[in-house]
Scaffold this active site. Structure first.
Site, PDB file in Angstrom:
ATOM      1  N   SER A 122      -7.536   7.634  -3.450  1.00 37.10           N
ATOM      2  CA  SER A 122      -5.992   8.198  -2.746  1.00 37.10           C
ATOM      3  C   SER A 122      -4.756   7.438  -3.821  1.00 37.10           C
ATOM      4  O   SER A 122      -3.843   8.641  -3.832  1.00 37.10           O
ATOM      5  CB  SER A 122      -5.948   7.603  -1.514  1.00 37.10           C
ATOM      6  OG  SER A 122      -5.452   6.156  -1.612  1.00 37.10           O
ATOM      7  N   LYS A 127       1.207   5.873   5.493  1.00 34.66           N
ATOM      8  CA  LYS A 127       1.547   5.472   4.228  1.00 34.66           C
ATOM      9  C   LYS A 127       2.726   6.146   3.896  1.00 34.66           C
ATOM     10  O   LYS A 127       3.906   5.190   3.492  1.00 34.66           O
ATOM     11  CB  LYS A 127       0.881   6.187   3.336  1.00 34.66           C
ATOM     12  CG  LYS A 127      -0.729   5.639   3.304  1.00 34.66           C
ATOM     13  CD  LYS A 127      -1.641   6.778   1.753  1.00 34.66           C
ATOM     14  CE  LYS A 127      -2.962   6.159   1.364  1.00 34.66           C
ATOM     15  NZ  LYS A 127      -3.920   6.778   1.164  1.00 34.66           N
TER      16      LYS A 127
END
Length: 794
Positions: free
Chosen positions: A649, A692
């Site tokens: 990611s 996040k």
């Protein structure tokens, strides 16, 4: 250039306006399990498939309610099945070390045990009376008198013959003695020595003849003794037969429909007759309690292994501690005079015995973690019978005498409940597993929010609230629960089916409502419970955030930096996950196309992270090295990381940092980015997007929001957004931004405030563009490389 997302895209709110209710008290509870249709169909197939090997493996993560669902499904099926039989062990009188089993209708085992106890009591009263009766005593006296008469007659005849020969036959307690006789007087040794030699010799010869006759007589007496005892035993047997006939006949008539039981009673009858003394020598008046409890009558007991008198339908057994003995059964021993002894009454049943005719539920991990349990279970299923053997005997370690009980045939379904990982490991490494567990029920982890599923989920919440006897939940409270459930799936379009977590939340919200003195559980109580859960687990998150705020971990949220970017990662601690920014930096120089992943070089990077780095290397070659060599050497690193780095990611952030290093393009540090990259530069979806974003937001909020701070995410993750209220308020006030992109060049335009650039017919990018800067730098390095290698002359 792409625009920030609207507030409506950042939170997929729940709307239950189509369901008319104010609190869950007004909602009808669910009668069926929702979201597990595939698993329920597999369970229904498995329990109704009666061929060998169609046992079930129920798989899914803990908290899905697998045990509850499987138990409810089995209870529904079990109620339509016949009541199973009773199972018991009784003595095998011919082979005492091999007890035999009896299968009889439910409830009959107790009756048989009671009848055998009563039979022993009756016999103890009747048998001594019979042997003390006049008829028996008369016949016994006749037999004894007959023997006595024969013995005395023979003794008299031998005495007369001896006297005629001048020899006295003297009988004493130890036997017979011969002595010389003269004039009716027994001679002393001296008198016998004074006799003439001829007379003395005659007497000696006479004594020898009489000794022979005495020996023959004694032999005959022994024979008569045996005959007498045989007659007495025959008399005893006849008396026993006449005495117990009525009792046994009544018992056999009572169990005539069950041949195995009547056969056992007949064998017991024969054993009664053969062991008459154990009955006739006891005084019934001296016995307190049931006579069958006396040690000598132990073998006439009925050891009930499984009693199904109170079972309705098929039994459902869950064994929480599936050790070998708890599954297969065991043979216990008792210590007596320093020796371990056992008999069939010490045979104890296992879970497999109790589940015959029904279902046995086991935790797969517990079975596998108990020595010998898994092998014992497979052996039983394969042989279709339960053979009780001690572990010591299997390992040839036992030194005590044990039993070999007759194996009991089985007809049951075994349901293993375990994880998907364990299922695939067994499938791969245990060939017998696939033969015995042919049906797999795979529990879903989540369900979609559309097609009226939110309304069904609301009824599920009402069902759990009513079952747990909690306060009613308001409409807005139910909506908040559904929204939180969607957030935990990391997919805004789905809801979590983890019943354990849902029940925990309801119970904690009920606690919050009670403390707030609220009659119902409100949205505020749900939110308070969620925040309390997060607070209890967030200590590490706060420590990490403090290190960033005080500068220990260097994360910039303003200004520009060359080849440095804020990447985003998710840290999972148990059930709690939170996001945190990480600084990713890159360097670039003249080289031969080598890209060094520092994490991989020191074995700190996982395979997925390494894959992401290799993919972005492919993108560089595809984008910039079609017509010239890629004359660059570069390196990438996660700064200030001291643990394992894995996942792809961050590959979008790594590529942006690398492009910044190649083109000398400063990056705006107010941005953070997450996303994975393919070989064509397209930004792909990642997990934990909410955590996040919130991790970077917390840092920016602590330092002060400027309105410029932003998080770049993949467009594919827009559907997953379920951000916290604090973030939504900041976005609505234009103090924070979330921007979705499809390609890395869109992200670079945001980070560097330059256009990406479109190549002309010759493949050249505009000079003042991102790709133009990179193209120029790569061409310059290629020229220098050729120059230094001597291929270009000045």
């Amino acid at each position: 250039m792409v625009k920030p997302l609207e507030i409506s895209s950042l939170y997929h709110a729940c709307d239950l306006s189509g369901l008319a209710f104010e609190t869950t008290a007004e909602l009808a509870p669910l009668s069926e399990t929702i979201g597990q249709e595939r698993a329920l169909e597999a369970i229904n197939f498995g329990v109704n498939m009666f061929h060998e090997g169609f046992n079930l493996y129920v798989m899914g993560s803990p908290g899905l309610g697998r045990h509850t669902v499987i138990r409810h499904a089995l209870e529904k099926e079990a109620s339509n099945r016949e009541q199973p039989s009773d199972w018991c062990y009784v003595a095998n009188f011919e082979h005492p070390h091999c007890p035999q089993y009896l299968e009889i209708p439910a409830g009959m085992a107790r009756r048989l045990r009671r009848d055998m106890g009563q039979l022993i009591d009756d016999l103890l009263n009747a048998i001594p009376a019979a042997f003390q009766g006049d008829e028996y005593q008369r016949r016994l006296t006749e037999i004894q008198d007959e023997f006595k008469e024969k013995e005395e007659s023979n003794s008299r005849k031998l005495g007369t013959d001896s006297a005629k020969k001048g020899i006295a036959l003297i009988r004493d307690p130890t036997g017979f003695t011969l002595a010389p006789l003269k004039d009716g007087k027994v001679l002393s040794p001296d008198e016998f020595s004074d006799l003439p030699d001829q007379e003395r010799k005659r007497m000696e010869n006479a004594i020898e003849e009489i000794k022979k006759q005495l020996k023959e007589t004694i032999s005959q007496v022994s024979k008569w003794h045996r005959e007498m005892h045989q007659k007495i035993r025959a008399l005893d047997g006849e008396t026993m037969e006449l005495t117990i006939h009525q009792f046994i006949s009544e018992l056999i008539e009572h169990y005539r429909a069950y041949p195995k039981v009547t056969h056992y009673i007949q064998e017991a009858k024969q054993d009664f007759i053969e062991n008459v003394d154990q009955f006739r020598q006891l005084d019934p008046t001296e016995i307190s309690g049931p006579a069958i409890e006396l040690p000598q009558f132990n073998r006439y007991k009925v050891n009930i292994l499984v009693d199904n008198i109170e079972t309705k339908g098929a039994p459902i057994v869950f064994e929480d501690n599936p050790t070998y003995q708890n599954l297969i059964g065991r043979i216990e021993h008792i210590a007596r005079m320093g020796t371990l002894l056992t008999d069939f009454t010490l045979i104890k049943s296992g879970a497999l015995h109790k589940a015959i005719g029904g279902y046995l539920i086991l935790d797969a991990e517990k079975v596998l973690s108990n020595p010998f349990a898994w092998e014992g279970l497979k052996r039983t299923l394969r042989a279709r019978e339960i053979r009780i053997e001690s572990i010591e005997r299997q390992l040839s370690l036992g030194s005590t005498i044990s039993l070999e009980p007759q194996p009991i045939p089985i007809n049951l379904k075994v349901v293993l409940v375990g994880t998907r990982l364990l299922y695939h490991l067994l499938k791969a490494y245990d060939p017998e597993f696939s033969l015995q567990f042919k049906v797999t029920a795979d529990f879903a982890e989540e369900m979609h929010r559309e097609d009226g599923n939110e309304q069904l989920f609301a009824r599920l919440i009402a069902t759990l609230q009513q079952r747990e006897e909690l306060k009613s939940i308001s409409r807005t409270g139910v909506e908040r629960i559904i929204e939180h459930s969607a957030r935990t799936t990391w997919d805004g379009q789905k809801m979590s089916l983890h019943m354990g977590s849902l029940i925990d939340l309801l119970q904690e919200a009920n606690y919050c409502a009670t403390r707030a003195d609220s009659a119902v559980i409100r949205k505020e109580d749900i939110q308070a419970a969620i925040q309390a859960q997060e607070y209890r687990a967030s200590q590490l998150q706060e420590q990490l955030r403090d290190q960033i705020i005080n500068g220990t971990l260097k994360i910039d949220t303003d200004g520009v930096q060359l080849a440095q970017i804020n990447g985003l990662s998710v840290i999972q601690i148990g059930d709690y996950a939170f996001g945190a920014p990480s600084k990713i930096s890159a360097t670039a120089r003249i080289g031969s196309g080598q890209l060094i992943d520092i994490e991989r070089e020191i074995d700190q990077g996982g395979t997925l992270h390494s894959k992401g780095v290799l993919i972005l290397t492919s993108y560089l070659g595809e984008r910039y090295a079609k017509h010239q060599p890629l004359s660059v050497s570069a390196s990438l690193v996660f700064e200030q990381t001291y643990g394992m780095v894995d996942g792809d990611s961050a590959s979008a952030a790594e590529l942006c940092a690398l492009l910044s290093a190649l083109g000398d393009l400063p990056i705006n540090q107010a941005f953070a980015i997450t996303g994975s990259i393919n070989q064509h530069g397209q930004v792909q979806a990642i997990g934990g997007v909410n955590q996040k974003i919130e991790g970077f937001f917390d840092i920016c909020d602590a330092r002060g929001l400027t309105g410029e701070q932003s998080v770049i995410i993949p467009s594919a993750n827009i559907k997953d957004l379920m951000l916290k209220q604090q973030v939504l308020e900041a976005v609505e006030a234009y103090k924070f931004r979330i921007i979705a992109v499809d390609h890395v060049e869109q992200a670079m335009e945001l980070l560097c405030d330059l256009p990406a650039g479109i190549p002309d017919a010759n493949g050249l990018f505009p000079e003042n563009s991102i790709n133009g800067h990179i193209q120029y730098r790569l061409a310059e390095w290629t020229t220098l490389r050729l120059h230094y290698s001597g291929q270009i002359q000045e």
